[in-house]
Design an enzyme around this catalytic site. Structure first.
Site, PDB file in Angstrom:
ATOM      1  N   HIS A  82      22.967 -50.095  -8.673  1.00 37.72           N
ATOM      2  CA  HIS A  82      23.859 -49.581  -9.710  1.00 37.72           C
ATOM      3  C   HIS A  82      25.285 -49.846  -9.283  1.00 37.72           C
ATOM      4  O   HIS A  82      25.658 -49.618  -8.135  1.00 37.72           O
ATOM      5  CB  HIS A  82      23.651 -48.071  -9.867  1.00 37.72           C
ATOM      6  N   ASP A 161      22.545 -36.322 -20.091  1.00 36.72           N
ATOM      7  CA  ASP A 161      23.779 -36.978 -19.634  1.00 36.72           C
ATOM      8  C   ASP A 161      24.554 -37.548 -20.814  1.00 36.72           C
ATOM      9  O   ASP A 161      25.778 -37.435 -20.858  1.00 36.72           O
ATOM     10  CB  ASP A 161      23.470 -38.088 -18.625  1.00 36.72           C
ATOM     11  N   ARG A 168      32.389 -34.481 -22.204  1.00 35.47           N
ATOM     12  CA  ARG A 168      33.362 -34.597 -21.093  1.00 35.47           C
ATOM     13  C   ARG A 168      34.490 -35.543 -21.471  1.00 35.47           C
ATOM     14  O   ARG A 168      35.663 -35.299 -21.166  1.00 35.47           O
ATOM     15  CB  ARG A 168      32.652 -35.114 -19.827  1.00 35.47           C
ATOM     16  N   SER A 183      25.739 -37.277 -13.190  1.00 29.64           N
ATOM     17  CA  SER A 183      25.631 -38.197 -14.322  1.00 29.64           C
ATOM     18  C   SER A 183      25.013 -39.531 -13.871  1.00 29.64           C
ATOM     19  O   SER A 183      24.040 -40.024 -14.454  1.00 29.64           O
ATOM     20  CB  SER A 183      27.036 -38.421 -14.909  1.00 29.64           C
ATOM     21  N   LYS A 187      20.496 -40.695 -14.060  1.00 32.08           N
ATOM     22  CA  LYS A 187      20.000 -41.897 -14.756  1.00 32.08           C
ATOM     23  C   LYS A 187      19.201 -42.792 -13.809  1.00 32.08           C
ATOM     24  O   LYS A 187      18.176 -43.362 -14.180  1.00 32.08           O
ATOM     25  CB  LYS A 187      21.192 -42.661 -15.370  1.00 32.08           C
TER      26      LYS A 187
HETATM   27  N1  URA Z   1      29.790 -43.258 -14.908  1.00 38.37           N
HETATM   28  C1  URA Z   1      28.799 -42.436 -15.347  1.00 38.37           C
HETATM   29  O1  URA Z   1      27.698 -42.876 -15.676  1.00 38.37           O
HETATM   30  N2  URA Z   1      29.044 -41.111 -15.377  1.00 38.37           N
HETATM   31  C2  URA Z   1      30.214 -40.551 -15.027  1.00 38.37           C
HETATM   32  O2  URA Z   1      30.362 -39.345 -15.077  1.00 38.37           O
HETATM   33  C3  URA Z   1      31.232 -41.424 -14.589  1.00 38.37           C
HETATM   34  C4  URA Z   1      30.999 -42.782 -14.538  1.00 38.37           C
END
Ligand code: URA
Length: 443
Positions: A82, A161, A168, A183, A187
């Site tokens: 990632h 999320d 957010r 977050s 994932k």
């Molecule tokens: N990328 C994400 O997936 N989540 C966040 O909170 C910040 C960057």
């Protein structure tokens, strides 16, 4: 349990229990929690933070808020990567075929770009016919048969999320370590990986601007991943200047093909080799891929002898893409206007502001503001120089590819201010600032 008590508890700097956090995440996922209360709790978390156990509880509750992908029938040890998002970051497109060519199966779900950030799926769609919309059955079948699949999400992974991030984004609550960590990690955990390589970008073109913030985020994600029984490697890498040369969908695919054929820009090739080596090392788990020197020798061979390219080509073919484009990248979408800015004096390159280059490509039509916006795959920038290079008068600095003259003029002015110069020697930027490695405890 009720939202008001949970909000008040966090407001008063007290620690939330796992049950309270799970209850809150479920209420958000079901739509039972009103936005004003969710936003109030998010702000309380931003201000008063969360400890390790709270962050683990939040991450796991979010990961379990939707479909959990189980890849164990495809590979006993799924490894994923990632990136926190960078300009010209097409790393997955090289790394996945490279790792798969070493016999480690990779099944990755990727995303689209929004704002200045480019998305892997959008880049792949510059190859005519490439299908990113696979059902889970198709996704699994391709992973099993070919050892590689790269597509969009089939089921909804970590839907909590999606809801929390949307809120957010409009309530000033993005910048919070526990919220960012949960977050990202929720994932990754929902996507079925046992080993995760994180590439945390820092610099002007990244979400995290300073090395210190990036290091803090990397360490926090490693901690949470290990607590969730994942093996973790987190690299903190530079994103003050674009990665490689190409920024823009079709141009990036061309660069990916160059690297897969043993060429391409040295910095990008190096980066891909390093991420791939970490993935193989994790996948080896003390058995096969254990020694970095051997891993690197193998990876370099597979880039140079065409094995990784053949794996990429097979993936494109399996997902309906036109392989003639892969064999002959001149067939990729091409822009109508191509213009290069050049150095006027002998100077050292002091900066190539990644954010400004991304903005220029966005202005050319290479990005989207809303999820529903169309993007132009052909436009983009090719950055010919790196910080620390010395340039001579007339030497090419940046080439822009545009389909609209007015947009080109605007993008040119942005690119002019993105490149800065020095009369004095400038050291090149580091590639990796720090790397954190931790395996999960057995069991
Ligand atoms: N990328 C994400 O997936 N989540 C966040 O909170 C910040 C960057």
């Amino acid at each position: 349990m009720n939202m008001l008590d949970i909000i008040a508890k966090k407001r008063d700097k007290r620690t939330l229990t796992r049950e309270e956090i799970a209850w809150f995440v479920e209420a958000v996922t079901n739509g039972d929690a009103p936005d004003y209360q969710t936003a109030a709790l998010l702000m309380a978390i931003v201000i008063n933070g969360m400890d390790h156990d709270e962050t683990v509880a939040l991450t796991m509750a979010m990961a379990h808020s939707g479909h959990m992908l189980d890849l164990t029938d495809i590979t006993p040890y799924a490894v994923d990567k990632h990136s926190s998002g960078g300009v010209g970051d097409k790393t997955s497109l090289v790394v996945l075929p490279l790792v798969a060519s070493c016999g480690v199966k990779v099944a990755k779900m990727s995303g689209r770009g929004l704002g200045l950030t480019g998305g892997t799926l959008d880049k792949l769609e510059s190859i005519p016919g490439y299908n990113v919309n696979l059902s889970e059955t198709e996704f699994r079948a391709l992973a099993k048969a070919n050892g590689i699949v790269l597509a969009g999400q089939s089921g909804e992974l970590a839907p909590a999320d999606g809801k929390l991030y949307a809120l957010r984004d409009v309530t000033g609550t993005v910048q919070s370590l526990p919220l960012i960590v949960s977050s990202i990690m929720s994932k990754k955990i929902a996507a079925g990986a046992r080993g995760i390589v994180l590439d945390v970008k820092v610099g002007s073109g990244a979400f995290m601007k300073s090395v210190q913030d990036g290091v803090e985020l990397a360490q926090a994600m490693v901690d949470i991943g290990v607590s969730a029984h994942r093996d973790m490697i987190a690299m903190v890498t530079d994103m003050n200047q674009p990665l490689g040369e190409a920024v823009g969908h079709a141009l990036e695919i061309r660069e990916v093909i160059d690297v897969l054929r043993g060429g391409g820009p040295a910095d990008f090739r190096e980066h891909c080799l390093e991420v791939s080596a970490h993935m193989l090392w994790l996948a080896g788990r003390g058995e096969r891929w254990t020694d970095y020197d051997r891993i690197n020798a193998q990876l370099t061979d597979f880039l140079d002898d065409g094995k990784a390219f053949a794996t990429f080509r097979a993936m494109v073919e399996a997902q309906g893409g036109d392989v003639e484009v892969v064999d002959d990248p001149d067939r990729l979408p091409r822009a109508a206007y191509i213009e290069t800015i050049r150095a006027v004096q002998e100077r050292y390159i002091a900066g190539v502001d990644a954010e400004m280059i991304a903005r220029a490509v966005f202005e050319l039509g290479g990005g989207r503001e809303k999820k529903s916006d169309a993007i132009d795959h052909a436009v983009g920038a090719v950055v010919h120089v790196n910080v620390g290079d010395v340039v001579q008068p007339g030497q090419a600095l940046v080439t822009l590819h545009a389909n609209d003259r007015d947009k080109l003029a605007h993008a040119l002015s942005l690119v002019h201010s993105a490149v800065t110069y020095s009369r004095d020697e400038v050291p090149p930027l580091p590639h990796v600032y720090e790397t954190f490695v931790r395996r999960a405890a057995a069991g």
